[in-house]
Motif scaffolding. Sequence first.
Motif, PDB file in Angstrom:
ATOM      1  N   TRP A  61       0.844  -1.198   0.000  1.00  0.00           N
ATOM      2  CA  TRP A  61       0.000   0.000   0.000  1.00  0.00           C
ATOM      3  C   TRP A  61       0.883   1.253   0.000  1.00  0.00           C
ATOM      4  O   TRP A  61       0.647   2.193  -0.749  1.00  0.00           O
ATOM      5  N   PHE A  62       1.915   1.241   0.819  1.00  0.00           N
ATOM      6  CA  PHE A  62       2.796   2.402   0.976  1.00  0.00           C
ATOM      7  C   PHE A  62       3.631   2.664  -0.277  1.00  0.00           C
ATOM      8  O   PHE A  62       3.739   3.801  -0.732  1.00  0.00           O
ATOM      9  N   THR A  63       4.206   1.601  -0.841  1.00  0.00           N
ATOM     10  CA  THR A  63       5.171   1.754  -1.936  1.00  0.00           C
ATOM     11  C   THR A  63       4.588   1.563  -3.329  1.00  0.00           C
ATOM     12  O   THR A  63       5.223   1.955  -4.317  1.00  0.00           O
ATOM     13  N   GLY A  64       3.455   0.918  -3.413  1.00  0.00           N
ATOM     14  CA  GLY A  64       2.894   0.594  -4.716  1.00  0.00           C
ATOM     15  C   GLY A  64       3.494  -0.669  -5.316  1.00  0.00           C
ATOM     16  O   GLY A  64       3.185  -1.022  -6.453  1.00  0.00           O
ATOM     17  N   LEU A  65       4.337  -1.355  -4.572  1.00  0.00           N
ATOM     18  CA  LEU A  65       4.985  -2.577  -5.056  1.00  0.00           C
ATOM     19  C   LEU A  65       4.190  -3.804  -4.631  1.00  0.00           C
ATOM     20  O   LEU A  65       3.649  -3.852  -3.530  1.00  0.00           O
ATOM     21  N   GLY A  66       4.176  -4.807  -5.498  1.00  0.00           N
ATOM     22  CA  GLY A  66       3.537  -6.064  -5.168  1.00  0.00           C
ATOM     23  C   GLY A  66       4.492  -6.963  -4.391  1.00  0.00           C
ATOM     24  O   GLY A  66       5.687  -6.666  -4.261  1.00  0.00           O
ATOM     25  N   PRO A  67       3.981  -8.080  -3.892  1.00  0.00           N
ATOM     26  CA  PRO A  67       4.808  -9.006  -3.114  1.00  0.00           C
ATOM     27  C   PRO A  67       6.055  -9.480  -3.859  1.00  0.00           C
ATOM     28  O   PRO A  67       7.137  -9.577  -3.271  1.00  0.00           O
ATOM     29  N   THR A  68       5.929  -9.748  -5.151  1.00  0.00           N
ATOM     30  CA  THR A  68       7.076 -10.207  -5.941  1.00  0.00           C
ATOM     31  C   THR A  68       8.141  -9.120  -6.023  1.00  0.00           C
ATOM     32  O   THR A  68       9.336  -9.390  -5.886  1.00  0.00           O
ATOM     33  N   GLU A  69       7.693  -7.882  -6.235  1.00  0.00           N
ATOM     34  CA  GLU A  69       8.633  -6.758  -6.330  1.00  0.00           C
ATOM     35  C   GLU A  69       9.303  -6.478  -4.984  1.00  0.00           C
ATOM     36  O   GLU A  69      10.496  -6.180  -4.923  1.00  0.00           O
ATOM     37  N   LEU A  70       8.545  -6.596  -3.900  1.00  0.00           N
ATOM     38  CA  LEU A  70       9.126  -6.403  -2.569  1.00  0.00           C
ATOM     39  C   LEU A  70      10.160  -7.487  -2.278  1.00  0.00           C
ATOM     40  O   LEU A  70      11.243  -7.203  -1.755  1.00  0.00           O
ATOM     41  N   ALA A  71       9.833  -8.741  -2.636  1.00  0.00           N
ATOM     42  CA  ALA A  71      10.770  -9.846  -2.423  1.00  0.00           C
ATOM     43  C   ALA A  71      12.041  -9.645  -3.240  1.00  0.00           C
ATOM     44  O   ALA A  71      13.150  -9.870  -2.742  1.00  0.00           O
ATOM     45  N   ALA A  72      11.885  -9.202  -4.476  1.00  0.00           N
ATOM     46  CA  ALA A  72      13.052  -8.954  -5.329  1.00  0.00           C
ATOM     47  C   ALA A  72      13.922  -7.845  -4.744  1.00  0.00           C
ATOM     48  O   ALA A  72      15.153  -7.951  -4.731  1.00  0.00           O
ATOM     49  N   ALA A  73      13.299  -6.785  -4.250  1.00  0.00           N
ATOM     50  CA  ALA A  73      14.063  -5.687  -3.639  1.00  0.00           C
ATOM     51  C   ALA A  73      14.767  -6.164  -2.377  1.00  0.00           C
ATOM     52  O   ALA A  73      15.919  -5.803  -2.117  1.00  0.00           O
ATOM     53  N   ALA A  74      14.091  -7.006  -1.590  1.00  0.00           N
ATOM     54  CA  ALA A  74      14.691  -7.529  -0.357  1.00  0.00           C
ATOM     55  C   ALA A  74      15.852  -8.467  -0.659  1.00  0.00           C
ATOM     56  O   ALA A  74      16.816  -8.532   0.112  1.00  0.00           O
ATOM     57  N   ASP A  75      15.774  -9.181  -1.774  1.00  0.00           N
ATOM     58  CA  ASP A  75      16.833 -10.119  -2.151  1.00  0.00           C
ATOM     59  C   ASP A  75      17.983  -9.434  -2.888  1.00  0.00           C
ATOM     60  O   ASP A  75      19.027 -10.043  -3.095  1.00  0.00           O
ATOM     61  N   SER A  76      17.782  -8.196  -3.271  1.00  0.00           N
ATOM     62  CA  SER A  76      18.821  -7.468  -4.006  1.00  0.00           C
ATOM     63  C   SER A  76      19.777  -6.794  -3.021  1.00  0.00           C
ATOM     64  O   SER A  76      19.614  -6.907  -1.813  1.00  0.00           O
ATOM     65  N   ASP A  77      20.736  -6.104  -3.576  1.00  0.00           N
ATOM     66  CA  ASP A  77      21.679  -5.343  -2.749  1.00  0.00           C
ATOM     67  C   ASP A  77      21.264  -3.878  -2.661  1.00  0.00           C
ATOM     68  O   ASP A  77      22.080  -3.027  -2.304  1.00  0.00           O
ATOM     69  N   LYS A  78      20.016  -3.579  -2.962  1.00  0.00           N
ATOM     70  CA  LYS A  78      19.560  -2.189  -2.963  1.00  0.00           C
ATOM     71  C   LYS A  78      19.660  -1.574  -1.577  1.00  0.00           C
ATOM     72  O   LYS A  78      19.257  -2.182  -0.585  1.00  0.00           O
ATOM     73  N   THR A  79      20.169  -0.345  -1.547  1.00  0.00           N
ATOM     74  CA  THR A  79      20.169   0.424  -0.310  1.00  0.00           C
ATOM     75  C   THR A  79      18.784   1.049  -0.143  1.00  0.00           C
ATOM     76  O   THR A  79      17.959   1.019  -1.075  1.00  0.00           O
ATOM     77  N   LEU A  80      18.547   1.630   1.022  1.00  0.00           N
ATOM     78  CA  LEU A  80      17.278   2.332   1.208  1.00  0.00           C
ATOM     79  C   LEU A  80      17.132   3.459   0.197  1.00  0.00           C
ATOM     80  O   LEU A  80      16.047   3.677  -0.343  1.00  0.00           O
ATOM     81  N   ARG A  81      18.232   4.172  -0.088  1.00  0.00           N
ATOM     82  CA  ARG A  81      18.173   5.241  -1.086  1.00  0.00           C
ATOM     83  C   ARG A  81      17.768   4.673  -2.445  1.00  0.00           C
ATOM     84  O   ARG A  81      16.881   5.199  -3.119  1.00  0.00           O
ATOM     85  N   GLU A  82      18.374   3.579  -2.852  1.00  0.00           N
ATOM     86  CA  GLU A  82      18.060   2.968  -4.148  1.00  0.00           C
ATOM     87  C   GLU A  82      16.648   2.401  -4.169  1.00  0.00           C
ATOM     88  O   GLU A  82      15.953   2.471  -5.192  1.00  0.00           O
ATOM     89  N   PHE A  83      16.218   1.845  -3.054  1.00  0.00           N
ATOM     90  CA  PHE A  83      14.873   1.289  -2.970  1.00  0.00           C
ATOM     91  C   PHE A  83      13.824   2.371  -3.196  1.00  0.00           C
ATOM     92  O   PHE A  83      12.886   2.196  -3.983  1.00  0.00           O
ATOM     93  N   PHE A  84      13.983   3.505  -2.530  1.00  0.00           N
ATOM     94  CA  PHE A  84      12.989   4.571  -2.637  1.00  0.00           C
ATOM     95  C   PHE A  84      13.130   5.395  -3.910  1.00  0.00           C
ATOM     96  O   PHE A  84      12.194   6.081  -4.298  1.00  0.00           O
ATOM     97  N   ASP A  85      14.284   5.308  -4.565  1.00  0.00           N
ATOM     98  CA  ASP A  85      14.487   6.068  -5.790  1.00  0.00           C
ATOM     99  C   ASP A  85      13.549   5.547  -6.876  1.00  0.00           C
ATOM    100  O   ASP A  85      13.561   4.372  -7.227  1.00  0.00           O
ATOM    101  N   GLY A  86      12.730   6.401  -7.386  1.00  0.00           N
ATOM    102  CA  GLY A  86      11.833   6.011  -8.466  1.00  0.00           C
ATOM    103  C   GLY A  86      10.505   5.426  -8.026  1.00  0.00           C
ATOM    104  O   GLY A  86       9.662   5.125  -8.857  1.00  0.00           O
ATOM    105  N   ILE A  87      10.303   5.256  -6.732  1.00  0.00           N
ATOM    106  CA  ILE A  87       9.027   4.738  -6.237  1.00  0.00           C
ATOM    107  C   ILE A  87       8.090   5.916  -6.000  1.00  0.00           C
ATOM    108  O   ILE A  87       8.461   6.901  -5.367  1.00  0.00           O
ATOM    109  N   ASP A  88       6.900   5.803  -6.520  1.00  0.00           N
ATOM    110  CA  ASP A  88       5.865   6.790  -6.231  1.00  0.00           C
ATOM    111  C   ASP A  88       5.039   6.252  -5.075  1.00  0.00           C
ATOM    112  O   ASP A  88       4.289   5.282  -5.244  1.00  0.00           O
ATOM    113  N   LEU A  89       5.206   6.869  -3.911  1.00  0.00           N
ATOM    114  CA  LEU A  89       4.467   6.412  -2.738  1.00  0.00           C
ATOM    115  C   LEU A  89       2.979   6.661  -2.914  1.00  0.00           C
ATOM    116  O   LEU A  89       2.557   7.503  -3.710  1.00  0.00           O
TER     117      LEU A  89
END
Length: 136
Positions: A59-87
């Motif tokens: 709800w907060f990020t607009g990402l689905g479960p698959t996208e959240l799992a992919a972000a969690a499994d990646s090496d993305k920093t918090l800055r990279e995670f939030f970059d480009g996300i429309d809350l």
Amino acid sequence: MKMRNGEGTTMGDMVAGMDEQAKLERVYAYPFGDIYNNYLAKVQRKGHSRDDLDDVLGWFTGLGPTELAAAADSDKTLREFFDGIDLNPNADLITGKVCGVRVEEVEDELMRKIRQMDLIVDEFARGKKISSIKRG
């Protein structure tokens, strides 16, 4: 003893500002996957599921479960995670305190997003209804 540079700013103020910015940068460089796993452990200790966590974060990020799992499994920093996300447009309705800081008063945009995310996960872990967490 305060020393002034040619601009009339105290050197101590400049150093304090750098220290604060360095602290922010350290938080921004933290891996999203570590944060997500901490959130997951927290909500599971309280009897909630990954699906429920993903629902709140989705709800907060607009990402689905698959996208959240992919972000969690990646090496993305918090800055990279939030970059480009429309809350979610209603994210600005998230108010309250995290670690004694009112999230709506946080001036730095990225830190405000991080604090908002922390707050909604805290609310969820404490048993607040998902429908109430999803403001609006």
